[in-house]
Every structure is written in structure tokens, then in C-alpha cells.
Design a protein around this motif. Structure first.
Motif, PDB file in Angstrom:
ATOM      1  N   ILE A   1       0.841  -1.205   0.000  1.00 31.10           N
ATOM      2  CA  ILE A   1       0.000   0.000   0.000  1.00 31.10           C
ATOM      3  C   ILE A   1       0.874   1.252   0.000  1.00 31.10           C
ATOM      4  O   ILE A   1       0.637   2.199  -0.750  1.00 31.10           O
TER       5      ILE A   1
ATOM      6  N   LEU B   1       2.317   1.957  -3.337  1.00 26.63           N
ATOM      7  CA  LEU B   1       1.349   2.599  -4.223  1.00 26.63           C
ATOM      8  C   LEU B   1       1.241   4.095  -3.934  1.00 26.63           C
ATOM      9  O   LEU B   1       1.055   4.900  -4.844  1.00 26.63           O
TER      10      LEU B   1
ATOM     11  N   GLU C   1       2.068   5.287  -7.452  1.00 26.79           N
ATOM     12  CA  GLU C   1       0.876   5.077  -8.269  1.00 26.79           C
ATOM     13  C   GLU C   1       0.727   6.073  -9.416  1.00 26.79           C
ATOM     14  O   GLU C   1       1.080   7.250  -9.251  1.00 26.79           O
TER      15      GLU C   1
ATOM     16  N   LEU D   1      -1.681  -7.529  -4.281  1.00 28.02           N
ATOM     17  CA  LEU D   1      -2.463  -6.562  -5.044  1.00 28.02           C
ATOM     18  C   LEU D   1      -3.836  -7.117  -5.398  1.00 28.02           C
ATOM     19  O   LEU D   1      -4.845  -6.402  -5.315  1.00 28.02           O
TER      20      LEU D   1
ATOM     21  N   LEU E   1      -6.029  -7.056  -2.313  1.00 23.94           N
ATOM     22  CA  LEU E   1      -6.492  -5.691  -2.058  1.00 23.94           C
ATOM     23  C   LEU E   1      -7.547  -5.262  -3.080  1.00 23.94           C
ATOM     24  O   LEU E   1      -8.521  -4.591  -2.743  1.00 23.94           O
ATOM     25  N   GLU E   2      -7.354  -5.681  -4.326  1.00 26.51           N
ATOM     26  CA  GLU E   2      -8.337  -5.350  -5.367  1.00 26.51           C
ATOM     27  C   GLU E   2      -9.666  -6.051  -5.102  1.00 26.51           C
ATOM     28  O   GLU E   2     -10.739  -5.459  -5.272  1.00 26.51           O
TER      29      GLU E   2
ATOM     30  N   VAL F   1      -7.834  -1.400  -3.817  1.00 22.93           N
ATOM     31  CA  VAL F   1      -6.934  -1.090  -4.933  1.00 22.93           C
ATOM     32  C   VAL F   1      -7.686  -1.284  -6.238  1.00 22.93           C
ATOM     33  O   VAL F   1      -8.515  -2.191  -6.360  1.00 22.93           O
TER      34      VAL F   1
ATOM     35  N   TYR G   1      -1.769  -0.392 -11.102  1.00 23.54           N
ATOM     36  CA  TYR G   1      -2.634  -0.328  -9.932  1.00 23.54           C
ATOM     37  C   TYR G   1      -2.538   1.039  -9.271  1.00 23.54           C
ATOM     38  O   TYR G   1      -1.501   1.710  -9.326  1.00 23.54           O
ATOM     39  N   ARG G   2      -3.632   1.438  -8.646  1.00 24.85           N
ATOM     40  CA  ARG G   2      -3.677   2.662  -7.849  1.00 24.85           C
ATOM     41  C   ARG G   2      -4.558   2.413  -6.641  1.00 24.85           C
ATOM     42  O   ARG G   2      -5.352   1.466  -6.601  1.00 24.85           O
ATOM     43  N   LEU G   3      -4.427   3.270  -5.632  1.00 29.59           N
ATOM     44  CA  LEU G   3      -5.255   3.151  -4.443  1.00 29.59           C
ATOM     45  C   LEU G   3      -6.703   3.485  -4.792  1.00 29.59           C
ATOM     46  O   LEU G   3      -6.976   4.400  -5.564  1.00 29.59           O
TER      47      LEU G   3
END
Length: 253
Positions: free
Chosen positions: A18, A21, A25, A47, A50-51, A56, A63-65
Motif C-alpha cells: 500500500i 502505491l 501510483e 495486489l 487488495l483489489e 486497490v 494499480y492505484r489506491l
């Protein structure tokens, strides 16, 4: 103060992903793996987890937050008693001065911007809600430090150091304690280009009624507009009055 290592390695890795990112990101799996120092397959698994839980967002192999972090932070802030009491007073300071008005709290030895209101004449700054800064680099942070026991100040310095952000940043422990002594005598703190060149700030601490500190309020503006009496008297008087109003309102909330 010796910190105990976090016991769950998997959780530590997820947090590192995290944080990567935050720095990179949007970023692909390989870039994140290299940043964290883990195998690409491990980064991919974290990842995707989290997605799956909507923390994410993946798009075009990068990927981005996700905004779920914003939802959690917004929920916390909306229920925070200090924020609810202080934000209207922060807005009044911004309106009166035309500058940036801020509410900063201390968490884990760092200063965190909990509220920020931009006045009519304010120029753009790099601060945002949730931004974390070293306490000695800002007037608000130094105001908070002035209310802490010396032992706690030493613990914070031992943990985070005194990194330089500008040529004017305080980087010496002895000099910082001298500054803290001055703040304790006069009741307010100043920042003369110590975090951002060309910017001055004035802050007053917020106390909880039992000699504890719950945060600080500050005004930030260009050095050209924060000279002489305004920097040394007018703005300090305003932040001190605002801090007093917030403290009283908190007491009878």
C-alpha cells in the motif's frame, strides 16, 4: 523507547505494498515488487487481494489506491469530536486572514493535517487532509511539541529524527529544545520558511483541560504578506483567540 516488531509478516507486506502505491501510483506489479523488495508473484497476490476487497483498482496492468481509503478516512473525520468543534473556527480564521487555516493533530510522533480551509487570497500549498509531516518542520507541530514532556519529545526525535526539508528547518536537538522553551513562554509557535520556502506560519496549541495537548491551529501564508506586526502580533493574537474558543467549546461539548 524500543519498538516491538510487528508480529504478522503477511500484514507487514500488505502495508508495504500500500505504501509503495502511495509513492508510485499508478504502478505495475514489477515496479511495486522492486520497491518493496519482494518477488513479483508475492506482490501480485497482495495486489489482487487488495483489489478483491476494493482497496486497490487495477487498470491496464497498473494499480492505484481506491477510494475506499477515502471513505474510511472521511468516516473517521466526520465522527471526530475535535474536527467537528474546530472546523468552523478554522473557517473563520481563513475568512478573516485570506490565508490557509489548519488543524493539526499528533499521531505516532508525526503531525497530521485534520482540517484545512483556504482563504480568498491564499495561494496553493502542498498540504492536504491526512498529510503527515515531521513535527519540528511546522509551527503547528512545534506548538504541539511545546506541550509534551521533554521525555516524549526525545522519544519522537529518536524515532523520526530531525530531517531537513528546507535550509531553515531545525535539525539540531538542542536548538529544537531552545525553540520549545520560547514557545512555552509566549504561548504560540512560528515557522519561518522551515517546511516550505517563501511561506511563514503561526500556530497555537489546543489543550484538553488537563494539561494535555489535543492538536494545534495555524495560519499559513506567503512571507511577503506575513511581515513585522502581522507575523509577530496580529496573526498570533488570532490563533491564540481561536485556540481558546475551541478549547472552551470542547469543554462544554
Amino acid at each position: 523507547m524500543t519498538e516491538r516488531p510487528a508480529p504478522v509478516q503477511t500484514t507487514q507486506t500488505t502495508i508495504a505494498v500500500i505504501e509503495a502505491l502511495v509513492d508510485l501510483e499508478p504502478a505495475g506489479v514489477s515496479a511495486i515488487a522492486d520497491h518493496v523488495g519482494i518477488p513479483t508473484s508475492t506482490a501480485f497476490d497482495h495486489l489482487k487481494t487488495l483489489e478483491h476487497h476494493e482497496f486497490v483498482v487495477g487498470n491496464d496492468r497498473k494499480y492505484r489506491l481506491g477510494t475506499r481509503f477515502l471513505s474510511i478516512g472521511g468516516r473517521h473525520r466526520s465522527t471526530d469530536e475535535l474536527y467537528r468543534v474546530a472546523e468552523p473556527e478554522i473557517a473563520k480564521m481563513a475568512y478573516k486572514t485570506g490565508e490557509h487555516a489548519n488543524l493539526v493533530v499528533e499521531e505516532f510522533g508525526k503531525g497530521v493535517f485534520l482540517a484545512k480551509v483556504k482563504g480568498e487570497d491564499a495561494f496553493r500549498l502542498d498540504t492536504y487532509i491526512g498529510k503527515r509531516v515531521n513535527l519540528q518542520t511546522t509551527s503547528a507541530g512545534k506548538a504541539i511539541l511545546s506541550c509534551l514532556p521533554d521525555e516524549r519529545v526525545d522519544e519522537i526525535i529518536d524515532r523520526h529524527g530531525l530531517p531537513a526539508v528546507t535550509p531553515a528547518t531545525i535539525t539540531d536537538r538542542g536548538r529544537l529544545f531552545e525553540e520549545i522553551g520560547r514557545i512555552r513562554k509566549r504561548g504560540f509557535a512560528t515557522d519561518d520558511e522551515e517546511r516550505i520556502q517563501g511561506v511563514r506560519c503561526v500556530a497555537a496549541p489546543l489543550r484538553d483541560g488537563e494539561d494535555g495537548v489535543i492538536g494545534a491551529v495555524s495560519i499559513s501564508g506567503p512571507k511577503s504578506g506575513m511581515r513585522r506586526d502581522r507575523f509577530e502580533e496580529t496573526i498570533p493574537d488570532l490563533v491564540l483567540r481561536t485556540a481558546n474558543v475551541i478549547e472552551v467549546n470542547m469543554k462544554y461539548q
